[in-house]
Design a protein around this motif. Structure first.
Motif, mmCIF file in Angstrom:
data_model
loop_
_atom_site.group_PDB
_atom_site.id
_atom_site.type_symbol
_atom_site.label_atom_id
_atom_site.label_comp_id
_atom_site.label_asym_id
_atom_site.label_seq_id
_atom_site.Cartn_x
_atom_site.Cartn_y
_atom_site.Cartn_z
ATOM 1 N N PRO A 413 0.792 -1.241 0.000
ATOM 2 C CA PRO A 413 0.000 0.000 0.000
ATOM 3 C C PRO A 413 0.816 1.280 0.000
ATOM 4 C CG PRO A 413 -0.963 -1.606 1.493
ATOM 5 C CD PRO A 413 0.349 -2.180 1.037
ATOM 6 N N GLU A 414 2.087 1.225 0.388
ATOM 7 C CA GLU A 414 2.898 2.429 0.489
ATOM 8 C C GLU A 414 4.102 2.406 -0.438
ATOM 9 O OE1 GLU A 414 3.874 2.854 4.593
ATOM 10 O OE2 GLU A 414 1.811 3.275 5.207
ATOM 11 N N PHE A 415 4.043 1.575 -1.491
ATOM 12 C CA PHE A 415 5.177 1.477 -2.411
ATOM 13 C C PHE A 415 4.655 1.089 -3.790
ATOM 14 C CE2 PHE A 415 8.871 -0.339 -4.448
ATOM 15 C CZ PHE A 415 9.933 0.409 -3.963
ATOM 16 N N ILE A 416 4.727 2.021 -4.754
ATOM 17 C CA ILE A 416 4.195 1.798 -6.099
ATOM 18 C C ILE A 416 5.301 2.070 -7.113
ATOM 19 C CG2 ILE A 416 2.461 2.461 -7.800
ATOM 20 C CD1 ILE A 416 0.734 3.453 -5.501
ATOM 21 N N LEU A 417 5.513 1.105 -8.016
ATOM 22 C CA LEU A 417 6.474 1.257 -9.101
ATOM 23 C C LEU A 417 5.727 1.411 -10.419
ATOM 24 C CD1 LEU A 417 9.236 -1.400 -8.280
ATOM 25 C CD2 LEU A 417 9.514 1.086 -8.318
ATOM 26 N N GLY A 418 6.244 2.263 -11.270
ATOM 27 C CA GLY A 418 5.611 2.451 -12.566
ATOM 28 C C GLY A 418 6.645 2.750 -13.632
#
Length: 530
Positions: A413-418
């Motif tokens: 929930p607190e770590f997004i890669l794009g």
């Protein structure tokens, strides 16, 4: 005689509690009640004539458990008279302990219900034992009932005032104000002029007022007014790679910045129509939405979205079709200067069209594939000067086919890669041999939602602004080196309406030329919403 006496006793109980300002609704929502009572007796106003010795017993401040006499007595009354309905999870029939205010809400609803039954009936349906039970419950919870009555009255008063003063039953007025303290650092401008970079600090603003109206509940008419005075750093640095994502200087002249109407044809099909301020990116979904907002996302133009989505702005139409629960197909068309008689919509030689297939197999992952075709509008405003005009200003009819892919994965929930990649293939239709030029851009993004505080966002962007890889017109019209865009920002909310976003981005080898010195851009963006 007995019935008359019971009615008098019941009336005495009710007269203490009920007053004309209270209604008889028996479905009072729990969220209007204070459920976070910390058992501090200071929240209860004691009568001034009781003296220091009148201390409220701890038993009167504790929660009401299912084993307590009061709880069982109220549940028995509910079963016999059906006086409490609509509460979530059968609140007063379960075994979960209630705060004294929650319990008092149920008691109040039961008293109202029984009172109305007897008012509307020629006989008294309340037994003597139940009357005594009601009297005792009313006495034990007199403070909570009184407080509850007062709070509900204040709530009803506020609601009535809001209803009488509301702007419209179908429209909402929203606003956003940006204050930005910004500056740029570097040695020489990247345009080859040899002039120094203007490194003065600037302080500008942007104001937006948006009126949103719904006529059916399944549509939205949006009218946005805008005035702004934030300089474009392209003028100071000699490259559009340095532009902020919220800049623009109209000398604060207020004008209609966007006019759009969206409506549902079916639950799976949405149509968008716009005459002002519609870009390709407005007509298709984005896989990395945390970066796309000009007021709360990336601080740079390049960082907000894939540059191929920035080909053209004007009047547009879009269709979004859900192909199942996880797949969406979006189509869009934008005509520039469509309001002019010599351009129009379909006969316009300056336009852009887009199609995107978005796949979201799970809440934590998204993937999109995009195709765009543009005519004389492929300048994205984020790359080198050559990417804006790769054919030496000789071509007046340039067609471009663009391809892009974008992905996002929520590791937790607190770590997004794009990540994203885009390729623009431009062709000069009116030059001999119709030469082609290939333009490439890519970026990797990292988002840290709720980093340090709820509703905050830390963002990191590493990418390559649009660059000409090869050009059939000649090597003199190719970008010989590679510029990198390195950005970091942190949006920190002071409250629900104010957020501060300090951020900085660095452009190495500006204009894809290693003879140019590194450019540094910094800003402190303050966003107010209302």
């Amino acid at each position: 005689m007995i019935v008359k006496r019971l009615s008098q006793k019941l009336g005495l109980v009710m007269s203490v509690l009920l007053c004309p300002m209270m209604g008889t609704n028996t479905t009072l929502a729990k969220e209007f009640l204070p459920t976070d009572i910390n058992h501090n007796s200071s929240i209860i106003e004691e009568p001034t004539n009781l003296g220091m010795n009148a201390i409220t017993p701890v038993s009167e401040l504790s929660d009401v458990s299912a084993d307590d006499w009061a709880f069982q007595a109220l549940r028995s009354l509910i079963d016999r008279y059906g006086c409490v309905t609509g509460y979530p999870n059968n609140t007063y029939r379960g075994n979960q302990a209630l705060t004294r205010y929650e319990f008092a809400a149920g008691l109040k609803a039961c008293l109202d219900h029984i009172y109305q039954q007897n008012v509307n009936s020629t006989t008294n349906s309340v037994s003597a034992n139940d009357l005594e039970t009601l009297q005792r419950l009313q006495q034990d919870f007199a403070v909570e009932l009184s407080t509850l009555t007062e709070r509900l009255y204040n709530l009803e008063t506020s609601t009535t005032q809001l209803e009488s003063q509301q702007f419209s039953t179908t429209s909402e007025l929203e606003g956003e104000v940006i204050f930005a303290l910004s500056g740029v650092q570097g040695t020489e401008r990247a345009d080859g002029s040899g002039e120094p970079i203007d490194d003065n600090l600037t302080f500008g603003n942007r104001v937006r007022l948006t009126l949103e109206t719904s006529f059916t509940g399944k549509d939205r008419l949006q009218i946005r007014l805008q005035g702004r005075s934030i300089p474009e750093f392209q003028d100071a640095t000699g490259t559009q790679m340095a532009n902020l994502g919220f800049d623009g200087n109209d000398d604060n002249k207020v004008e209609i910045d966007e006019l759009e109407y969206r409506f549902l044809v079916t639950p799976q099909t949405q149509v968008s129509l716009g005459t002002v301020g519609i870009g390709l990116g407005d007509l298709i979904p984005t896989v990395n939405p945390l970066f796309s907002g000009s007021g709360d996302g990336s601080i740079s133009t390049f960082g907000r979205e894939n540059p191929i989505r920035r080909q053209g702005e004007g009047a547009g139409i879009g269709i979004s079709q859900d192909l199942g629960e996880s797949v969406n197909l979006a189509l869009g068309y934008v005509a520039i200067d469509a309001n002019e008689a010599d351009n129009g919509i379909l006969g316009n030689d300056t336009y852009a069209a887009i199609a995107q297939l978005t796949w979201q197999p799970h809440e934590v992952a998204s993937l999109s594939f995009t195709y765009a075709r543009s005519s004389n509008s492929f300048n994205t405003g984020t790359g080198s000067e050559l990417t804006s005009d790769p054919f030496n200003r000789d071509a007046e009819d340039v067609m471009a086919n663009s391809f892009a892919a974008e992905a996002s994965i929520r590791v937790n929930p607190e770590f997004i890669l794009g990540g994203r990649i885009g390729l623009i293939q431009a062709q000069a239709k009116d030059l001999p041999d119709q030469p082609n030029a290939n333009i490439l851009t890519w970026a990797m993004v990292l988002a840290l939602p709720d980093f340090g505080k709820e509703d905050s966002l830390a963002g990191i962007i590493i990418g390559q602004p649009p660059k000409i890889l090869d050009n059939e017109l000649g090597t003199d019209f190719e970008d010989r080196d590679t510029a990198l865009h390195l950005e970091a920002f942190y949006r920190f909310p002071l409250n629900d309406d104010i957020a501060i976003t300090p951020g900085v981005f660095v452009i190495t080898n500006p204009e894809h030329n290693d003879d140019n010195n590194t450019i540094y851009v910094g800003t402190i963006r303050v966003t107010l919403t209302f």
